[in-house]
Each structure stands twice: as structure tokens, then as C-alpha cells.
Motif scaffolding. Structure first.
Motif, PDB file in Angstrom:
ATOM      1  N   GLU A  12     -99.244 -68.579   9.476  1.00 43.22           N
ATOM      2  CA  GLU A  12     -98.399 -69.710   9.065  1.00 43.22           C
ATOM      3  C   GLU A  12     -98.707 -70.263   7.679  1.00 43.22           C
ATOM      4  OE1 GLU A  12     -95.683 -70.630  10.806  1.00 43.22           O
ATOM      5  OE2 GLU A  12     -96.185 -69.096  12.263  1.00 43.22           O
ATOM      6  N   ASN A  13     -99.674 -69.713   6.964  1.00 44.48           N
ATOM      7  CA  ASN A  13     -99.909 -70.141   5.588  1.00 44.48           C
ATOM      8  C   ASN A  13     -98.818 -69.565   4.696  1.00 44.48           C
ATOM      9  OD1 ASN A  13    -102.181 -71.431   6.440  1.00 44.48           O
ATOM     10  ND2 ASN A  13    -103.630 -70.095   5.425  1.00 44.48           N
ATOM     11  N   HIS A  14     -98.628 -70.210   3.548  1.00 45.31           N
ATOM     12  CA  HIS A  14     -97.607 -69.760   2.611  1.00 45.31           C
ATOM     13  C   HIS A  14     -98.233 -68.952   1.485  1.00 45.31           C
ATOM     14  CE1 HIS A  14     -94.493 -72.081   4.521  1.00 45.31           C
ATOM     15  NE2 HIS A  14     -95.356 -73.085   4.610  1.00 45.31           N
ATOM     16  N   TYR A  15     -97.505 -67.938   1.032  1.00 52.00           N
ATOM     17  CA  TYR A  15     -97.935 -67.068  -0.062  1.00 52.00           C
ATOM     18  C   TYR A  15     -96.914 -67.197  -1.183  1.00 52.00           C
ATOM     19  CZ  TYR A  15     -98.818 -62.793  -2.699  1.00 52.00           C
ATOM     20  OH  TYR A  15     -99.076 -61.897  -3.693  1.00 52.00           O
ATOM     21  N   THR A  39    -104.099 -60.324  -8.618  1.00 50.98           N
ATOM     22  CA  THR A  39    -104.646 -59.939  -7.317  1.00 50.98           C
ATOM     23  C   THR A  39    -105.670 -60.950  -6.802  1.00 50.98           C
ATOM     24  OG1 THR A  39    -106.243 -58.501  -8.427  1.00 50.98           O
ATOM     25  CG2 THR A  39    -104.214 -57.472  -7.625  1.00 50.98           C
ATOM     26  N   ALA A  40    -106.396 -61.621  -7.686  1.00 55.05           N
ATOM     27  CA  ALA A  40    -107.364 -62.638  -7.244  1.00 55.05           C
ATOM     28  C   ALA A  40    -106.618 -63.810  -6.592  1.00 55.05           C
ATOM     29  CB  ALA A  40    -108.218 -63.115  -8.413  1.00 55.05           C
ATOM     30  N   GLY A  48    -108.244 -67.052   1.589  1.00 57.12           N
ATOM     31  CA  GLY A  48    -109.012 -68.237   1.199  1.00 57.12           C
ATOM     32  C   GLY A  48    -109.795 -67.943  -0.064  1.00 57.12           C
ATOM     33  N   LYS A  49    -110.879 -68.649  -0.257  1.00 56.70           N
ATOM     34  CA  LYS A  49    -111.671 -68.513  -1.476  1.00 56.70           C
ATOM     35  C   LYS A  49    -112.128 -67.071  -1.695  1.00 56.70           C
ATOM     36  CE  LYS A  49    -115.493 -70.693  -3.886  1.00 56.70           C
ATOM     37  NZ  LYS A  49    -116.561 -71.672  -3.835  1.00 56.70           N
ATOM     38  N   ALA A  50    -112.004 -66.609  -2.935  1.00 53.95           N
ATOM     39  CA  ALA A  50    -112.398 -65.233  -3.264  1.00 53.95           C
ATOM     40  C   ALA A  50    -113.903 -65.045  -3.132  1.00 53.95           C
ATOM     41  CB  ALA A  50    -111.953 -64.896  -4.695  1.00 53.95           C
ATOM     42  N   PRO A  51    -114.339 -63.873  -2.677  1.00 56.62           N
ATOM     43  CA  PRO A  51    -115.780 -63.614  -2.572  1.00 56.62           C
ATOM     44  C   PRO A  51    -116.426 -63.564  -3.939  1.00 56.62           C
ATOM     45  CG  PRO A  51    -114.550 -61.623  -2.159  1.00 56.62           C
ATOM     46  CD  PRO A  51    -113.535 -62.731  -2.306  1.00 56.62           C
TER      47      PRO A  51
END
Length: 52
Positions: A12-15, A39-40, A48-51
Motif C-alpha cells: 500500500e505504499n506509493h511509488y 535507482t537509489a 525504505g532507507k537505502a543500505p
């Protein structure tokens, strides 16, 4: 071509992300397409937050 792609993800999150498509023509036909995207940003939108 520039495009903004939006979607609702399975959880249900938006992209939303901006894309750039480069079309190479040969004899008035599409020979090759290249796609450029952040891509990041896409990773952050999906996972969520990028590694680090």
C-alpha cells in the motif's frame, strides 16, 4: 522521452520516480532504447532507507 511513473505497491505504499528514455532510431524504426532512473530513490520508495 521524460516520464514520471507512479504506482501503489503491494504493501500500500506509493511509488513515484522520474525516468528518461533515449530512443535510437535506424531507418525510421526503433533500434535501441536506453532507460535512466534514480535507482537509489526507487530502492528507498520500495524498501525504505537505502543500505550503507
Amino acid at each position: 522521452m521524460e516520464a514520471t511513473i507512479t504506482a501503489t505497491l503491494a504493501h500500500e505504499n506509493h511509488y513515484t520516480n522520474d525516468y528518461c528514455f533515449v530512443f535510437e532510431l535506424r531507418n525510421e524504426l526503433i533500434h535501441r532504447v536506453r532507460e535512466y532512473v534514480d535507482t537509489a530513490r526507487g530502492h528507498r520508495m520500495i524498501f525504505g532507507k537505502a543500505p550503507r
